[in-house]
Motif scaffolding. Structure first.
Motif, mmCIF file in Angstrom:
data_model
loop_
_atom_site.group_PDB
_atom_site.id
_atom_site.type_symbol
_atom_site.label_atom_id
_atom_site.label_comp_id
_atom_site.label_asym_id
_atom_site.label_seq_id
_atom_site.Cartn_x
_atom_site.Cartn_y
_atom_site.Cartn_z
ATOM 1 N N ILE A 1 10.781 -3.783 -7.983
ATOM 2 C CA ILE A 1 9.777 -3.262 -7.056
ATOM 3 C C ILE A 1 8.439 -3.478 -7.752
ATOM 4 O O ILE A 1 8.111 -2.804 -8.723
ATOM 5 N N THR A 2 7.680 -4.435 -7.284
ATOM 6 C CA THR A 2 6.518 -4.914 -8.021
ATOM 7 C C THR A 2 5.433 -3.856 -8.134
ATOM 8 O O THR A 2 5.305 -2.964 -7.293
ATOM 9 N N VAL A 3 4.619 -4.010 -9.178
ATOM 10 C CA VAL A 3 3.498 -3.097 -9.368
ATOM 11 C C VAL A 3 2.514 -3.203 -8.204
ATOM 12 O O VAL A 3 1.884 -2.213 -7.816
ATOM 13 N N ALA A 4 2.401 -4.390 -7.609
ATOM 14 C CA ALA A 4 1.524 -4.545 -6.444
ATOM 15 C C ALA A 4 1.992 -3.666 -5.285
ATOM 16 O O ALA A 4 1.168 -3.086 -4.558
ATOM 17 N N SER A 5 3.309 -3.546 -5.105
ATOM 18 C CA SER A 5 3.844 -2.670 -4.060
ATOM 19 C C SER A 5 3.475 -1.217 -4.323
ATOM 20 O O SER A 5 3.063 -0.484 -3.417
ATOM 21 N N SER A 6 3.631 -0.800 -5.581
ATOM 22 C CA SER A 6 3.311 0.586 -5.935
ATOM 23 C C SER A 6 1.821 0.874 -5.764
ATOM 24 O O SER A 6 1.434 1.939 -5.269
ATOM 25 N N LEU A 7 0.985 -0.077 -6.161
ATOM 26 C CA LEU A 7 -0.461 0.115 -6.032
ATOM 27 C C LEU A 7 -0.884 0.170 -4.565
ATOM 28 O O LEU A 7 -1.786 0.933 -4.202
ATOM 29 N N ALA A 8 -0.239 -0.625 -3.724
ATOM 30 C CA ALA A 8 -0.547 -0.589 -2.289
ATOM 31 C C ALA A 8 -0.221 0.787 -1.713
ATOM 32 O O ALA A 8 -0.968 1.329 -0.890
ATOM 33 N N THR A 9 0.899 1.366 -2.165
ATOM 34 C CA THR A 9 1.257 2.714 -1.735
ATOM 35 C C THR A 9 0.225 3.726 -2.213
ATOM 36 O O THR A 9 -0.209 4.604 -1.462
ATOM 37 N N ALA A 10 -0.171 3.606 -3.469
ATOM 38 C CA ALA A 10 -1.131 4.551 -4.049
ATOM 39 C C ALA A 10 -2.451 4.555 -3.287
ATOM 40 O O ALA A 10 -3.051 5.618 -3.061
ATOM 41 N N ARG A 11 -2.904 3.390 -2.861
ATOM 42 C CA ARG A 11 -4.192 3.302 -2.165
ATOM 43 C C ARG A 11 -4.167 3.990 -0.808
ATOM 44 O O ARG A 11 -5.209 4.414 -0.300
ATOM 45 N N LEU A 12 -2.992 4.116 -0.217
ATOM 46 C CA LEU A 12 -2.878 4.686 1.125
ATOM 47 C C LEU A 12 -2.583 6.185 1.132
ATOM 48 O O LEU A 12 -2.586 6.804 2.196
#
Length: 289
Positions: free
Chosen positions: A225-236
């Motif tokens: 589960i890529t860090v980009a996926s986690s960061l996208a979640t965090a921003r929302l």
């Protein structure tokens, strides 16, 4: 009716907001001990073996939604009016779903190597990857943390995508928790996850509903589960703290347990949790009742 899940319990009797710990795939309650140890003395913790995992075995096929029914029933049996949720990988997705389903009962979320729209960039694997993983796992079970095995087979196995720091301590976690969890993951659980993955999953559009503190812990080298996926979640998320760890991968709580534990405790202490919340937990090792 939900399945009565087998549970592990830590910190029984601590008068603080309890934490429900949700493991990933493949996994079981024992995999979550690293988090329970990190918050020892602060919060009581309960970790279930999810349906089809560990000691919560089933014979019939099921869908992923059954996990949520089981967990809601578990919270009712425990008598928890309010709680925190901590989920690792698939457990993080279930934690998100439970928070969306029970907004009044979930007071905070910790998502570990997880995302509301999980994406993977795992490289293709071959026969030699599988063979080296089997040999590395067997030798590591017999002699946990053996450096020769780590350097000869571990670094050439699929473990190289799960961890970046091939230390004896990390391999002891793999022997003590990961291998038993893998062996006790049922075909029904595997099939339920495969079916869900084929359908796709994306709850980013619902994250604005979660007005509660959230901590996201992610690994820079996570290809599951890529860090980009986690960061996208965090921003929302309206109230989110996000920490990204360098030079670690999907199983980073077993690579850097002290750092993860320190960050988790710091975040928990910074929140204004309700005092004197109800905390009813079962005895160690038993099923909730």
């Amino acid at each position: 009716m939900g399945l009565q899940l087998h549970c592990r319990v830590w910190g029984e009797g601590i008068p603080s907001l309890p934490i429900l710990l949700l493991h990933g795939h493949p996994g079981n309650a024992d995999c979550m001990e690293v988090f329970a140890e990190a918050v020892a003395g602060m919060h009581p913790c309960v970790a279930p073996d999810l349906r089809g995992y560990g000691r919560s075995q089933v014979r019939d096929p099921f869908e992923m939604s059954a996990h949520l029914e089981d967990l809601q029933e578990l919270l009712d049996r425990l008598g928890w009016r309010e709680c925190l949720l901590l989920g690792w990988s698939l457990g993080g997705i279930l934690a998100l779903e439970l928070a969306l389903r029970l907004p009044g009962r979930v007071k905070g979320l910790v998502l570990v190597a997880s995302a509301a729209c999980p994406r993977s960039n795992h490289p293709p694997t071959d026969f030699w990857d599988q063979l080296n993983t089997g040999i590395a796992s067997l030798l590591n079970w017999l002699w946990p943390g053996w450096s020769w095995n780590i350097n000869t087979f571990g670094r050439r196995s699929l473990y190289r995508y799960l961890i970046q720091r091939h230390t004896p301590r990390t391999y002891r976690y793999l022997a003590q928790a990961a291998l038993p969890a893998y062996l006790h993951t049922s075909p029904q659980a595997r099939q339920a996850l495969r079916a869900a993955l084929r359908q796709g999953y994306n709850r980013e559009g619902e994250l604005h509903r979660l007005h509660l503190p959230v901590l996201i812990l992610a690994a820079e080298q996570d290809c599951h589960i890529t860090v980009a996926s986690s960061l996208a979640t965090a921003r929302l998320l309206p109230q989110c703290t996000c920490i990204v760890y360098p030079n670690v991968a999907h199983l980073f709580p077993w690579e850097i347990p002290e750092q993860v534990g320190q960050d988790l405790r710091r975040w928990l202490r910074a929140q204004d949790w309700a005092k004197g919340g109800s905390c009813k937990v079962p005895s160690e090792g038993g099923a909730a009742s």
